[in-house]
Design an enzyme around this catalytic site. Sequence first.
Site, mmCIF file in Angstrom:
data_model
loop_
_atom_site.group_PDB
_atom_site.id
_atom_site.type_symbol
_atom_site.label_atom_id
_atom_site.label_comp_id
_atom_site.label_asym_id
_atom_site.label_seq_id
_atom_site.Cartn_x
_atom_site.Cartn_y
_atom_site.Cartn_z
ATOM 1 N N TYR A 1 0.601 -1.287 0.022
ATOM 2 C CA TYR A 1 -0.102 -0.195 -0.116
ATOM 3 C C TYR A 1 0.659 1.285 -0.022
ATOM 4 O O TYR A 1 1.794 1.256 0.719
ATOM 5 C CB TYR A 1 -0.966 -0.174 1.224
ATOM 6 C CG TYR A 1 -2.038 -1.145 1.186
ATOM 7 C CD1 TYR A 1 -2.317 -1.678 0.096
ATOM 8 C CD2 TYR A 1 -2.837 -1.492 2.407
ATOM 9 C CE1 TYR A 1 -3.396 -2.624 -0.048
ATOM 10 C CE2 TYR A 1 -3.921 -2.166 2.383
ATOM 11 C CZ TYR A 1 -4.357 -2.974 0.901
ATOM 12 O OH TYR A 1 -5.214 -3.732 1.199
ATOM 13 N N LEU B 1 -18.805 -2.453 -0.517
ATOM 14 C CA LEU B 1 -19.859 -1.633 -1.228
ATOM 15 C C LEU B 1 -19.837 -1.954 -2.777
ATOM 16 O O LEU B 1 -20.653 -1.388 -3.337
ATOM 17 C CB LEU B 1 -19.695 -0.355 -0.750
ATOM 18 C CG LEU B 1 -19.867 0.057 0.552
ATOM 19 C CD1 LEU B 1 -19.738 1.627 0.789
ATOM 20 C CD2 LEU B 1 -21.034 -0.383 1.287
ATOM 21 N N GLU C 1 -19.947 3.415 -10.088
ATOM 22 C CA GLU C 1 -20.283 3.148 -11.609
ATOM 23 C C GLU C 1 -21.869 3.468 -11.665
ATOM 24 O O GLU C 1 -22.693 3.188 -10.916
ATOM 25 C CB GLU C 1 -19.964 1.854 -12.014
ATOM 26 C CG GLU C 1 -18.432 1.578 -11.979
ATOM 27 C CD GLU C 1 -18.223 -0.051 -12.380
ATOM 28 O OE1 GLU C 1 -19.309 -0.595 -12.835
ATOM 29 O OE2 GLU C 1 -17.115 -0.533 -12.085
#
Length: 304
Positions: free
Chosen positions: A63, A219, A225
Site C-alpha cells: 500500500y 460496497l 459506476e
Amino acid sequence: MTLLRDFLITFTGMKTKGTYSRIIAGTMTWGQWGRQFSKSEMSALINQCVQMGITTFDHADIYGGYTTEAEFGKAFEDSGVQRENLQFISKCGIQYPSDQRELKIKHYEYGTDYIIHAALASLKNLRTEYLDLLLLHRPSPLMDPEEVAAAFSALRDSGKVRSFGVSNFTPSQIALIESAVPVEAHQFECSLTEDTSLWNGVLDDCIIHGRTTMSWSPLGSYFREQNEQNTRISQSLKPLCEKYQVTESQLLLAWLLRHPARIHPVVGTTRGTRLKESLEAMHVDLELQDWFAMLVASHGKKVP
C-alpha cells in the site's frame, strides 16, 4: 433470528471469530494511494476508530508503494492507543514495481525467506512486535506449500505472527496450502455487485473450515459506476431505506453481514462519519425476503 443464528454458530463447532472487530478499517487509501494523511491526521483517525469500536486495521506491504505501513506506524506510535487493544492485519507476496523497489515486472514471491523478510519488515514499519494476522496477498502459480508452511511455523514459533491466512484464493488453492499448514482466514472481494464468492465455493469453504472471513470492497461498484445493475439496485434500495430507516451503504453492508460465514467487511472509507455509519449497519436485521430482493435486483432476474 439474528441472536439465534449467532447462538447456533457459536455452538456447532465453528471457530469463534471474536478476535477482530466486525467492521475492519482498511488503510489502503490512508497514504499515498489516497488521502495522503499527515501523521497527526492519521493518528486522529486511529483514535476515532478505536473510540467507535473499530479496533482492527487492515494493511498490505504494497500500500502506498510500500510506504503506508511506515506512515501508519509513526501515527500509531503517537496515538497513545495501547497495542493490546488493537489488531493489525498485513499481507505480503506481491512484488510491485515502485520507487521503493526497482523491479522489472510485477510478480509474486512466496519462498520461506521472503515471507519471513516481508513479515519482519511490516513489524518494523508498523512499530509493533507482532502481527495478529498475516495473509498471502494473491495466489501464485509457483506456490510451494512446504515453503509457506516453514515460514508460517518460524513466524508463529517466534511470536512474530499469531494467525495466518490468504487473500483472493480459490478453494483449491487454499487446499494446496493446507496440504502443509492450516489456513485460518480468507480475505476476498465480496459485495452485492460482485457476489461470485457466493457461488464458486469460496464462502462455502470458509464456513466448512471455520475460517475468519473478510471482504474487501464491501460496497462494490454501487457508488462508483452508473450502469443497469446499479440502477436496478438503487430502485430496490429506496423502499428498504425507508423501511429500516438506514442509508444505502448501510443496507449494502447489512446484506453482507447477514451471511452465515460472519463476514467482516473491510471498509475503505477515511471519513469518521462514514465509519460510524458502517458500524451502525451491524444493527440492521435484514429480513430474508428483503435480502433476496436485493440479490434479484443485482442479477436482474429471479433466483432459479
